[in-house]
Write a protein that holds these residues in place. Sequence first.
Motif, mmCIF file in Angstrom:
data_model
loop_
_atom_site.group_PDB
_atom_site.id
_atom_site.type_symbol
_atom_site.label_atom_id
_atom_site.label_comp_id
_atom_site.label_asym_id
_atom_site.label_seq_id
_atom_site.Cartn_x
_atom_site.Cartn_y
_atom_site.Cartn_z
ATOM 1 N N LEU A 85 0.861 -1.178 0.000
ATOM 2 C CA LEU A 85 0.000 0.000 0.000
ATOM 3 C C LEU A 85 0.901 1.234 0.000
ATOM 4 C CD1 LEU A 85 -2.688 -1.203 2.571
ATOM 5 C CD2 LEU A 85 -2.881 -1.134 0.086
ATOM 6 N N GLU A 86 1.794 1.245 -0.988
ATOM 7 C CA GLU A 86 2.732 2.358 -1.103
ATOM 8 C C GLU A 86 1.967 3.642 -1.390
ATOM 9 O OE1 GLU A 86 5.317 1.061 -4.203
ATOM 10 O OE2 GLU A 86 6.233 -0.488 -2.949
ATOM 11 N N ASN A 87 2.470 4.709 -0.831
ATOM 12 C CA ASN A 87 1.867 6.027 -1.020
ATOM 13 C C ASN A 87 0.437 6.110 -0.492
ATOM 14 O OD1 ASN A 87 4.242 6.885 -2.378
ATOM 15 N ND2 ASN A 87 3.486 5.946 -4.246
ATOM 16 N N VAL A 88 0.074 5.205 0.415
ATOM 17 C CA VAL A 88 -1.233 5.259 1.050
ATOM 18 C C VAL A 88 -1.028 5.793 2.460
ATOM 19 C CG1 VAL A 88 -3.248 3.959 1.814
ATOM 20 C CG2 VAL A 88 -2.061 3.295 -0.279
ATOM 21 N N PRO A 89 -1.512 6.996 2.720
ATOM 22 C CA PRO A 89 -1.355 7.559 4.063
ATOM 23 C C PRO A 89 -2.144 6.734 5.078
ATOM 24 C CG PRO A 89 -2.163 9.210 2.505
ATOM 25 C CD PRO A 89 -2.187 7.899 1.812
ATOM 26 N N THR A 90 -1.593 6.618 6.268
ATOM 27 C CA THR A 90 -2.268 5.916 7.347
ATOM 28 C C THR A 90 -2.269 6.799 8.586
ATOM 29 O OG1 THR A 90 -0.221 4.845 8.046
ATOM 30 C CG2 THR A 90 -1.608 3.637 6.489
ATOM 31 N N ALA A 91 -3.166 6.488 9.496
ATOM 32 C CA ALA A 91 -3.250 7.220 10.760
ATOM 33 C C ALA A 91 -3.772 6.262 11.825
ATOM 34 C CB ALA A 91 -4.176 8.425 10.611
ATOM 35 N N LEU A 92 -3.547 6.641 13.083
ATOM 36 C CA LEU A 92 -3.961 5.778 14.183
ATOM 37 C C LEU A 92 -5.465 5.724 14.376
ATOM 38 C CD1 LEU A 92 -1.250 6.570 16.881
ATOM 39 C CD2 LEU A 92 -1.485 4.504 15.483
ATOM 40 N N ASP A 93 -6.155 6.856 14.170
ATOM 41 C CA ASP A 93 -7.599 6.880 14.396
ATOM 42 C C ASP A 93 -8.284 7.796 13.386
ATOM 43 O OD1 ASP A 93 -7.353 9.556 15.329
ATOM 44 O OD2 ASP A 93 -7.083 8.872 17.389
ATOM 45 N N LEU A 94 -9.597 7.847 13.480
ATOM 46 C CA LEU A 94 -10.401 8.600 12.520
ATOM 47 C C LEU A 94 -10.086 10.091 12.537
ATOM 48 C CD1 LEU A 94 -12.531 8.000 10.423
ATOM 49 C CD2 LEU A 94 -14.274 8.238 12.173
ATOM 50 N N ASP A 95 -9.921 10.678 13.722
ATOM 51 C CA ASP A 95 -9.596 12.108 13.809
ATOM 52 C C ASP A 95 -8.286 12.412 13.080
ATOM 53 O OD1 ASP A 95 -11.819 12.921 15.226
ATOM 54 O OD2 ASP A 95 -10.860 12.688 17.186
ATOM 55 N N GLN A 96 -7.263 11.621 13.373
ATOM 56 C CA GLN A 96 -5.972 11.828 12.714
ATOM 57 C C GLN A 96 -6.076 11.545 11.214
ATOM 58 O OE1 GLN A 96 -2.843 9.628 14.662
ATOM 59 N NE2 GLN A 96 -3.185 10.639 16.624
ATOM 60 N N GLY A 97 -6.923 10.594 10.858
ATOM 61 C CA GLY A 97 -7.122 10.276 9.443
ATOM 62 C C GLY A 97 -7.722 11.433 8.676
ATOM 63 N N LEU A 98 -8.694 12.112 9.268
ATOM 64 C CA LEU A 98 -9.286 13.279 8.615
ATOM 65 C C LEU A 98 -8.268 14.400 8.471
ATOM 66 C CD1 LEU A 98 -12.818 13.299 10.255
ATOM 67 C CD2 LEU A 98 -12.320 13.066 7.817
ATOM 68 N N GLU A 99 -7.455 14.614 9.506
ATOM 69 C CA GLU A 99 -6.402 15.625 9.420
ATOM 70 C C GLU A 99 -5.407 15.278 8.320
ATOM 71 O OE1 GLU A 99 -4.489 16.394 13.199
ATOM 72 O OE2 GLU A 99 -6.425 16.497 14.228
ATOM 73 N N LYS A 100 -5.007 14.012 8.276
ATOM 74 C CA LYS A 100 -4.042 13.558 7.267
ATOM 75 C C LYS A 100 -4.612 13.721 5.866
ATOM 76 C CE LYS A 100 -0.701 10.643 7.626
ATOM 77 N NZ LYS A 100 0.711 10.831 7.893
ATOM 78 N N LEU A 101 -5.889 13.402 5.696
ATOM 79 C CA LEU A 101 -6.529 13.538 4.393
ATOM 80 C C LEU A 101 -6.539 15.005 3.958
ATOM 81 C CD1 LEU A 101 -8.001 12.266 2.020
ATOM 82 C CD2 LEU A 101 -10.119 12.422 3.338
ATOM 83 N N GLN A 102 -6.869 15.886 4.884
ATOM 84 C CA GLN A 102 -6.880 17.314 4.569
ATOM 85 C C GLN A 102 -5.488 17.780 4.150
ATOM 86 O OE1 GLN A 102 -8.741 19.506 7.708
ATOM 87 N NE2 GLN A 102 -9.672 20.920 6.269
ATOM 88 N N GLN A 103 -4.452 17.340 4.871
ATOM 89 C CA GLN A 103 -3.073 17.687 4.521
ATOM 90 C C GLN A 103 -2.702 17.165 3.130
ATOM 91 O OE1 GLN A 103 -0.788 15.952 7.667
ATOM 92 N NE2 GLN A 103 -1.416 17.451 9.194
ATOM 93 N N GLU A 104 -3.098 15.927 2.849
ATOM 94 C CA GLU A 104 -2.788 15.321 1.556
ATOM 95 C C GLU A 104 -3.432 16.096 0.407
ATOM 96 O OE1 GLU A 104 -0.933 12.519 0.647
ATOM 97 O OE2 GLU A 104 -0.194 12.501 2.709
#
Length: 118
Positions: free
Chosen positions: A96-115
């Motif tokens: 899953l190269e170049n697939v951002p991951t996060a520990l939880d949903l809150d961090q995932g939403l932040e990571k998605l926004q950054q991406e």
Amino acid sequence: MRIPILKLKQYLLISIQVELDDQMALRFQEDLLTKIHQEGSEGVVIDLTSVETIDSFIAKVLGDVVNMANLMGAKVVLTGIQPAVAITLIDMGIKLENVPTALDLDQGLEKLQQELEG
């Protein structure tokens, strides 16, 4: 049984709360791709916190979902990957190269926004 796909602004949120069987995984793949197309979604967060085990078919479908969503212009972030699931994905050679991951949903939403901003 279908996995609920929630819309939050231009994002789609999915929290997989059940162990996936092959049929459910394929239905999820089709439902998600249809929803991305219908909503014009820019990003997707898939939360796997409740998924404790994964087999080779489900792992392949998950990898395919990420790649297909990317082809449709939607960035995918995976959250809540359990240790056993991570080990299985690596053991099976699912990259899953170049697939951002996060520990939880809150961090995932932040990571998605950054991406999507960067």
